[in-house]
Design an enzyme around this catalytic site. Structure first.
Site, PDB file in Angstrom:
ATOM      1  N   ASN A 137      -9.258   3.613  -6.729  1.00 18.02           N
ATOM      2  CA  ASN A 137      -7.833   3.538  -7.046  1.00 18.02           C
ATOM      3  C   ASN A 137      -7.277   2.388  -6.217  1.00 18.02           C
ATOM      4  O   ASN A 137      -6.936   2.563  -5.044  1.00 18.02           O
ATOM      5  CB  ASN A 137      -7.104   4.846  -6.743  1.00 18.02           C
ATOM      6  N   ALA A 186      -1.518  -0.837  -6.146  1.00 16.26           N
ATOM      7  CA  ALA A 186      -0.810  -2.039  -6.618  1.00 16.26           C
ATOM      8  C   ALA A 186      -1.739  -3.253  -6.743  1.00 16.26           C
ATOM      9  O   ALA A 186      -1.494  -4.146  -7.571  1.00 16.26           O
ATOM     10  CB  ALA A 186       0.352  -2.353  -5.682  1.00 16.26           C
ATOM     11  N   ARG A 241       3.977   2.882 -18.099  1.00 13.51           N
ATOM     12  CA  ARG A 241       4.960   2.564 -17.060  1.00 13.51           C
ATOM     13  C   ARG A 241       5.482   1.127 -17.245  1.00 13.51           C
ATOM     14  O   ARG A 241       5.462   0.605 -18.340  1.00 13.51           O
ATOM     15  CB  ARG A 241       4.326   2.796 -15.683  1.00 13.51           C
ATOM     16  N   PRO A 272      -3.274   0.586  -1.226  1.00 15.86           N
ATOM     17  CA  PRO A 272      -2.016   0.708  -0.484  1.00 15.86           C
ATOM     18  C   PRO A 272      -1.087   1.810  -0.982  1.00 15.86           C
ATOM     19  O   PRO A 272      -0.980   2.042  -2.183  1.00 15.86           O
ATOM     20  CB  PRO A 272      -1.359  -0.665  -0.677  1.00 15.86           C
ATOM     21  N   ASN A 273      -0.466   2.437  -0.026  1.00 13.70           N
ATOM     22  CA  ASN A 273       0.568   3.466  -0.232  1.00 13.70           C
ATOM     23  C   ASN A 273       0.023   4.815  -0.693  1.00 13.70           C
ATOM     24  O   ASN A 273       0.777   5.781  -0.791  1.00 13.70           O
ATOM     25  CB  ASN A 273       1.662   2.970  -1.203  1.00 13.70           C
ATOM     26  N   GLU A 313     -12.554   2.654 -12.413  1.00 15.23           N
ATOM     27  CA  GLU A 313     -11.138   2.440 -12.046  1.00 15.23           C
ATOM     28  C   GLU A 313     -10.359   3.714 -12.346  1.00 15.23           C
ATOM     29  O   GLU A 313     -10.449   4.245 -13.457  1.00 15.23           O
ATOM     30  CB  GLU A 313     -10.573   1.281 -12.876  1.00 15.23           C
ATOM     31  N   HIS A 334      -6.476   5.924 -11.820  1.00 17.32           N
ATOM     32  CA  HIS A 334      -5.062   5.965 -11.440  1.00 17.32           C
ATOM     33  C   HIS A 334      -4.531   7.368 -11.671  1.00 17.32           C
ATOM     34  O   HIS A 334      -4.911   8.029 -12.649  1.00 17.32           O
ATOM     35  CB  HIS A 334      -4.236   4.984 -12.286  1.00 17.32           C
ATOM     36  N   ARG A 384       5.479  10.517  -1.719  1.00 14.06           N
ATOM     37  CA  ARG A 384       5.821   9.283  -2.418  1.00 14.06           C
ATOM     38  C   ARG A 384       6.097   9.574  -3.891  1.00 14.06           C
ATOM     39  O   ARG A 384       5.180   9.987  -4.620  1.00 14.06           O
ATOM     40  CB  ARG A 384       4.640   8.323  -2.299  1.00 14.06           C
ATOM     41  N   TYR A 401       3.730  10.743  -8.950  1.00 11.72           N
ATOM     42  CA  TYR A 401       2.381  10.915  -8.410  1.00 11.72           C
ATOM     43  C   TYR A 401       2.025  12.359  -8.037  1.00 11.72           C
ATOM     44  O   TYR A 401       0.904  12.627  -7.616  1.00 11.72           O
ATOM     45  CB  TYR A 401       2.214  10.016  -7.178  1.00 11.72           C
TER      46      TYR A 401
END
Ligand code: DQA
Length: 146
Positions: free
Chosen positions: A74, A77, A107, A9-10, A98, A100, A17, A22
């Site tokens: 990725n 969330a 963070r 998502p996103n 995985e 990111h 964004r 990012y």
């Protein structure tokens, strides 16, 4: 070799964004980078998808079983919340990397925990768009081609 890139998502909003977190590279730019690098690696076929829906990611991971050689994921969330994704990765038995863009460990506290990390082959986090290319390299090397 077939490698499936899945984006949660996103990530369709990349470019606009939170660019301070990012970057300004769009997901389409990243896909182009991945395809260009894969082309230079030789026999590597790329499938690249994004969805805002958890269940769609689960379905795509299920469908990857026996069909793709690796998944580069990725989960955005859902990384931090989804037992369903974790179970899908376990069930699919497809080696999964995985990734990111941001360093999730640097963070907010709630991003430090990944529910999928333990069922993935490894985690790449914090290299911006380069995380996707590192994920590609990892997926290829898992399969012993290089
Ligand atoms: C992300 C990190 C996640 O914590 C976040 O929810 C995202 C993107 C990353 O690529 O840095 O949406 O997966």
């Amino acid at each position: 070799m077939k490698i499936l890139f899945l984006n949660g998502p996103n990530l369709n909003l990349l470019g606009t964004r939170q660019p301070e977190v990012y970057g300004r590279t769009t997901l389409a730019d990243i896909e182009a980078m991945v395809r260009e690098r894969a082309g230079r690696l030789g026999d590597v076929e790329i499938e690249f998808r994004q969805t805002n829906q958890e269940g769609e990611l689960v379905t795509w991971i299920q469908q990857a079983r026996g069909v793709v050689d690796a998944i580069v994921l990725n989960a955005a969330a859902y990384t931090h919340t989804s037992v369903a994704l974790r179970d899908a990765i376990t069930s699919a038995e497809v080696p999964t990397v995985e990734i990111h863009l941001s360093n999730i460990h640097a963070r907010e506290e709630f991003r430090h925990r990944s529910l999928i990390a333990a069922v993935c082959r490894g985690q790449i986090s914090g290299f911006g768009a380069q995380s996707y290319l590192l994920g590609l390299e990892a997926a290829v090397s898992i399969n012993g081609a290089r």
